[in-house]
Design a protein around this motif. Structure first.
Motif, short mmCIF file in Angstrom:
data_model
loop_
_atom_site.label_atom_id
_atom_site.label_comp_id
_atom_site.label_asym_id
_atom_site.label_seq_id
_atom_site.Cartn_x
_atom_site.Cartn_y
_atom_site.Cartn_z
N UNK A 113 35.00 3.41 53.38
CA UNK A 113 33.71 3.58 54.06
C UNK A 113 33.15 4.98 53.80
N UNK A 114 33.97 6.00 53.97
CA UNK A 114 33.52 7.38 53.75
C UNK A 114 33.09 7.57 52.30
N UNK A 115 33.87 7.01 51.37
CA UNK A 115 33.55 7.13 49.94
C UNK A 115 32.19 6.51 49.65
N UNK A 116 31.96 5.32 50.16
CA UNK A 116 30.69 4.62 49.92
C UNK A 116 29.51 5.40 50.51
N UNK A 117 29.69 5.96 51.70
CA UNK A 117 28.62 6.71 52.35
C UNK A 117 28.29 7.99 51.57
N UNK A 134 26.39 7.11 48.60
CA UNK A 134 25.03 6.78 49.01
C UNK A 134 24.22 8.06 49.26
N UNK A 135 24.85 9.06 49.87
CA UNK A 135 24.18 10.34 50.09
C UNK A 135 23.78 10.96 48.76
N UNK A 136 24.68 10.92 47.79
CA UNK A 136 24.39 11.46 46.46
C UNK A 136 23.20 10.74 45.82
N UNK A 137 23.18 9.42 45.97
CA UNK A 137 22.09 8.62 45.42
C UNK A 137 20.76 8.98 46.08
N UNK A 138 20.76 9.07 47.41
CA UNK A 138 19.54 9.42 48.16
C UNK A 138 19.07 10.81 47.79
N UNK A 189 25.63 10.97 57.26
CA UNK A 189 26.60 11.93 57.77
C UNK A 189 27.05 11.54 59.17
N UNK A 190 26.09 11.20 60.03
CA UNK A 190 26.44 10.81 61.40
C UNK A 190 27.26 9.52 61.42
N UNK A 191 26.96 8.60 60.51
CA UNK A 191 27.76 7.37 60.42
C UNK A 191 29.22 7.71 60.07
N UNK A 192 29.38 8.66 59.14
CA UNK A 192 30.74 9.09 58.76
C UNK A 192 31.43 9.75 59.94
N UNK A 193 30.72 10.64 60.62
CA UNK A 193 31.30 11.34 61.77
C UNK A 193 31.69 10.38 62.88
N UNK A 194 30.87 9.35 63.09
CA UNK A 194 31.20 8.34 64.10
C UNK A 194 32.49 7.60 63.74
N UNK A 205 36.60 14.70 41.45
CA UNK A 205 36.23 14.69 42.86
C UNK A 205 34.73 14.90 43.01
N UNK A 206 34.23 14.50 44.16
CA UNK A 206 32.82 14.69 44.50
C UNK A 206 32.76 15.08 45.96
N UNK A 207 31.98 16.10 46.29
CA UNK A 207 31.93 16.50 47.69
C UNK A 207 30.51 16.67 48.19
N UNK A 208 30.38 16.56 49.50
CA UNK A 208 29.12 16.82 50.19
C UNK A 208 29.39 17.89 51.23
#
Length: 283
Positions: free
Chosen positions: A121-125, A128-132, A148-153, A81-84
């Motif tokens: 979508x959430x997984x890809x975002x 992407x956060x991890x990469x950034x 994060x806001x894209x995910x929340x939307x 697993x991977x979390x933010x």
């Protein structure tokens, strides 16, 4: 869940986002934190508990933990697993997200088999956060927050769509109704520490008390008093983190009119007394 303990999350100033770098721990006892935690599942066999609900997740699934929610990593395989994690302020600074928090905070599990597009979508975002995050670009914090806001939307639209399925109104009527509910929730959030009444809120948004009460319960799946109580308990929970503020003061600052009502309501919603909750944080 009675032996839950407080997990202290240290955000790197000025960032409000943390990304796990070396894999999630294979087990972690019951705990909570003043941050949201979104986990993507990379292997089958991941077992978690949120409050009193057990989840066994498979590859591609997503687990959503919202601020102040007690949760536990029961057992997961290595590197499964991977979390933010991100500060609750990201949600709390957006009144529209706060107004639908009743639905957001009840959403914990996104199934890859039932909601493949949303889970993907959430997984890809998050990837992407991890990469950034790893690139440490001068504007990486803002880029991560946009993700994060894209995910929340996406999650927000998902939970609202699920809620609207339960009503039989036509689309135009639903949109009109939600405008009233959104305005009401924003007003409640901004004035929850005051002694506001259902009649006051109804008048503020231009509805009769009777119709507002009916509409609110229909759309929010709870009564106005219950929603207000939840908002106040969430506010009190944040205040309890500051040991310089007495429990009685936390109650009144959050909008409760008596400590008796505060103690009962807090326990009914969280499962802990305010004193126990504060002790959990200290641990």
């Amino acid at each position: 869940m009675g032996n839950a303990r407080k997990e202290k999350i240290q955000f790197n100033t000025p960032s409000n986002i943390y990304v796990v770098k070396n894999g999630c721990p294979v087990t972690y006892p019951p705990h909570w934190h003043n941050a949201a935690e979104f986990t993507i599942i990379l292997k089958d066999g991941c077992r978690y508990r949120v409050s009193d609900t057990f989840y066994e997740l498979k590859k591609g699934d997503v687990l959503l933990i919202w601020p102040h929610q007690i949760h536990e990593t029961v057992s997961i395989p290595d590197n499964a697993a991977l979390f933010v994690q991100f500060s609750s302020a990201i949600i709390e600074n957006s009144l529209d997200l706060v107004s639908i928090s009743r639905f957001l905070y009840d959403c914990h599990y996104i199934s890859a088999s039932k909601e493949p597009e949303l889970a993907k979508y959430i997984t890809q975002e998050i990837l992407e956060i991890k990469k950034i995050h790893e690139l440490s670009d001068p504007l990486s914090e803002t880029q991560c927050k946009l993700c994060i806001y894209d995910i929340l939307l996406k999650i927000g639209n998902h939970v609202l769509a699920e809620a609207k399925k339960e009503t039989s109104d036509d689309l135009v009527s639903r949109k009109r109704s939600w405008k009233y509910i959104h305005a009401a929730c924003n007003y409640i959030m901004e004035n929850s520490s005051d002694n506001i009444t259902q009649s006051e809120v109804a008048k503020e948004i231009g509805l009769s008390t009777y119709y507002f009460s009916k509409l609110f319960k229909q759309h929010m799946n709870m009564s106005f008093p219950a929603y207000l109580a939840n908002i106040r308990v969430r506010s009190a929970a944040s205040l309890l983190l500051d040991e310089s503020i007495s429990i009685t003061e936390c109650a009144f600052q959050a909008g409760f009119q008596s400590t008796t009502a505060f103690n009962k309501t807090f326990h009914d919603i969280t499962g802990y007394s305010p004193r126990e909750y504060r002790k959990l944080y200290k641990q």
